[in-house]
Design an enzyme around this catalytic site. Structure first.
Site, mmCIF file in Angstrom:
data_model
loop_
_atom_site.group_PDB
_atom_site.id
_atom_site.type_symbol
_atom_site.label_atom_id
_atom_site.label_comp_id
_atom_site.label_asym_id
_atom_site.label_seq_id
_atom_site.Cartn_x
_atom_site.Cartn_y
_atom_site.Cartn_z
ATOM 1 C CB ALA A 72 -0.903 0.043 1.284
ATOM 2 C CE LYS A 93 -8.511 -24.603 -24.835
ATOM 3 N NZ LYS A 93 -8.410 -23.142 -24.645
#
Ligand code: IVH
Length: 713
Positions: free
Chosen positions: A54, A138
């Site tokens: 951050a 997939k």
């Protein structure tokens, strides 16, 4: 305004961006550049971060805000210049020890059933013999190959063209799911899998990018690709990529005996594997797993676009082997395409490399499965008119008109297509689309030959569109692949008249190099170094393999596989060139050409016509190059380089398997017997081919003899 309750003078670092004076801003930019660089080194090189993510993000945001206010003060080493840097061209290349494959597709249950039956047939198995498959999602990301030697990660490469990929090792090392070291792995192990980004990480990344005024991505797949292909690994590191392992390349020792065990082994070695992986004993179980995975799709948290089935038994996988780019033992069962309705604003006609006029739909932009679509293919004039190539109605005969509401769909990466048209919303006065009968680029007549679904410009190389498309094809990755000369550059050269035909590429240096009045290095976007590099890259490609050269010529129907087949058959340029000149209808050369498995009359005619029509251009080009003979396959088998024909029934393996085996050993397999046939393998029931072989004096052996010859007798 910043307010300070105490009376001390605020540090520059504490002053709000809006309140900074120019000299303060300059100082602050210098301070931020140093801090950020330092934080990067600490994080990536020393593995000891000096600040939280951050805080790091806040520094970069402050830097970007100051730069936005004082653009003149942007430093050459600005940290923001690195954000979203173009996926650079500067990656090294890595040749994969084993080719990286793609998958053939199944779109419905029947396709999957055919896949299974095809495998049984290939292996000669009874319909009720046990045959297990695996099923797994997939993943819609990009594939990556990781090479470990003695347990240590030595390099990571993208798929590239399947043979050679980009070296993204430094970036791969920043991915949490990729272990640096493995314990208990074979000495050499190439692990393959998919790099992807989760939905949450994708949304957060786009938000961060937007806040910093950086580039945002259309979907997680693009974000993953853009992040992995960053020259600066610190950028990759700041982007949360993940990796699922699902396959392997070279291994110094087998991983296991089945796909299921191999995946378990990869997991044990420390790789993330997909938790939805299942072993399926029957077709019914495969389809049930597909339905299950499809139902979970939205909740997975990452994009998938289908289910991959693989034959479980690795020895059987080996027997099935590969086609040119896909294995015979696996298939991707794709999810139905995503769809949306929008308005057709216009129809453009594009002219391709071979003169084909292709209609393209210009659409009111619409989001289809997360991607904004504004163009779609309309195939050809019959498709627009609502009929197929045989004249049978499609869309129940509904034609497509400009102004219509149309349904768009996309499946995977392919170009979006139109599915349907809504006649209830058709505008009054809309007229059927008139397909042009002259080429929109050069005005030559555009004609349709009987039996051809495509209308073609007859302008040949006088047509600017054909010229430019051919040039682009010529320099494309599977053709000449000249570093620094892509579609964009060659198009610019063409526009200025520097390059009209492929030949002109090889005289660029003589015309625009050192000592010439007009110089490449003085062109916009070029400099001394890049010009030199381009000339060197062009020179390097004066030596070119026969198959590549043939593919690069851009002859109709001659794709990479066909070019490879022709190159293997004729062996060298002179032989191929001679054969093309001689292969007139009815000649022996034509019979020989037609005897190549996979060459039919249409391809043969396209070849002979192209070599006739462009003889002088092709020959002049060939003169400037050194065309290397087709590589003899690395095989010391006695059948390497021989032309074989199979006929009759084989008992120990199916015809398809025999053919595949022969090709792996470097033999060519032809469909009919000719004077060029070296060997006929005849099983029971052999008929006319055996007779012809006897007439021509071709050696004939039976299946036992064949098995002995390939070392399996
Ligand atoms: S197996 C021979 N398994 O899909 C094995 N591929 O369309 C080759 N992919 O290039 C791939 N998830 O990038 C395999 N579970 C999975 C996969 C997968 C995604 C990708 C892979 C491949 C592409 C083919």
């Amino acid at each position: 305004m910043s307010t300070h309750s105490d009376s001390r003078t605020p540090q520059v670092s504490e002053i709000d961006v809006e309140d900074l004076a120019p000299d303060q801003a300059k100082h602050e930019l210098a301070r931020l550049a140093a801090l950020i660089a330092n934080a990067n080194t600490a994080y990536h090189r020393d593995d000891s971060p000096v600040m939280s993510d951050a805080e790091f993000d806040a520094l970069r945001a402050r830097n970007a805000a100051i730069e936005a206010r004082f653009p003149d003060l942007i430093r050459p080493d600005s940290p923001s210049a690195q954000i979203g840097a173009a996926p650079a061209e500067g990656f090294g290349k890595i040749r994969h020890a084993r080719r990286m494959l793609s998958l053939s597709n199944a779109f419905d249950d029947d396709d999957v059933a055919n896949f299974v039956t095809g495998i049984r047939r290939f292996l000669g198995l009874a319909p009720d013999a046990a045959l297990a498959f695996t099923a797994e999602p997939k993943i819609d990301g990009l594939s990556l190959s990781l090479r470990y030697e003695n347990g240590a990660l030595v390099h990571a490469a993208t798929r590239g063209d399947g043979e050679t990929g980009e070296d993204v090792t430094a970036n791969a090392r920043t991915i949490v799911d990729i272990p640096e070291g493995l314990e208990g792995a074979p000495e050499i192990l190439e692990v393959r899998g998919e790099v992807y980004m989760s939905h949450t990480d994708f949304a957060a990344l786009n938000q961060r990018q937007a806040e910093r005024g950086g580039k945002t991505f259309a979907n997680p797949r693009n974000a993953a690709a853009g992040s992995l292909r960053q020259l600066d690994p610190t950028i990759t590191a700041a982007r949360p990529l993940r990796f699922f392992a699902y396959a392997w390349g070279e291994t110094s020792a087998p991983l296991a005996a089945t796909q299921t065990e191999a995946i378990a082994r990869l997991e044990k070695l420390g790789f993330a594997t997909n938790p939805r992986f299942r072993r399926c004993a029957t077709l019914k179980e495969m389809l049930a797993t597909y339905a299950e995975i499809e139902a979970q799709r939205a909740a997975l948290g990452y994009d998938i676009d289908g289910v991959v089935y693989k034959l479980d038994d690795l020895a059987l996988q080996q027997r099935l082997g590969l086609r040119s780019t896909t294995p015979r033992w696996a298939i991707a069962h794709k999810f139905p395409a995503e769809r949306a309705w929008t308005m057709l604003q216009g129809i453009d006609i594009q002219v391709g490399r071979t003169g084909a006029l292709s209609p393209v739909a210009r659409l009111c932009p619409v989001t289809v499965g997360g991607v904004v679509v504004s163009n779609a293919t309309l195939h050809n004039e019959d498709y627009i008119a609502g009929r197929d190539s045989r004249g049978a109605p499609i869309r129940e005969g509904r034609d497509i008109r400009i102004g219509d509401w149309v349904e768009v769909y996309r499946a995977g990466d392919v170009i979006p297509k139109l599915r349907d048209v809504d006649l209830t919303r058709r505008l009054k006065g809309a007229t059927p689309f008139q397909f042009p009968e002259t080429c929109p680029e050069c005005g030559s007549p555009a004609i349709r030959e009987p039996g051809d679904s495509v209308r073609r410009c007859t302008g040949g190389l006088i047509c600017p569109a054909q010229q430019i498309e051919r040039l682009k094809h010529f320099v494309s990755r599977s053709a000449f692949d000249i570093e620094g000369l892509g579609a964009k550059q060659v198009e610019a050269f063409w526009r200025d008249g520097w390059v009209e035909t492929p030949r002109d590429i090889f005289t660029l240096e003589a015309r625009f190099g050192p000592g010439q009045p007009r110089k490449l290095k003085n062109r916009e976007g070029w400099g001394e170094k890049s010009a030199q590099n381009l000339f060197a890259a062009i020179d390097e490609k004066r030596r070119i393999g026969l198959a590549r050269f043939l593919f690069a010529l851009g002859i109709r129907h001659v794709g990479e596989t066909t070019a490879g087949m022709l190159a293997a058959h004729y062996g060298n340029w002179d032989a191929l060139r001679r054969a093309m000149a001689e292969a007139q209808p009815g000649s022996e050369a034509e019979a020989d050409l037609l005897a190549i498995d996979g060459v039919g009359p249409v391809l043969a005619r396209a070849l002979v016509t192209a070599f006739d029509a462009e003889a002088s251009e092709i020959d002049a080009l060939a003169e400037m190059l050194e065309i290397e003979p087709a590589e003899a396959r690395a095989s010391d088998s006695p059948v390497a380089g021989k032309t074989l024909v199979f006929t009759g029934t084989l008992e120990r393996m199916t015809r398809a398997e025999a053919k595949a085996r022969a090709e792996v050993l470097g033999a060519k397999v032809a469909g009919s017997v000719s004077a060029k046939t070296d060997l006929l393998i005849a099983g029971p029931g052999a008929g006319s081919k055996a007779k012809k072989a006897a007439d021509l004096g071709v050696e004939v052996i039976d299946e036992e003899g064949w098995l002995r010859l390939i070392g399996e007798g």
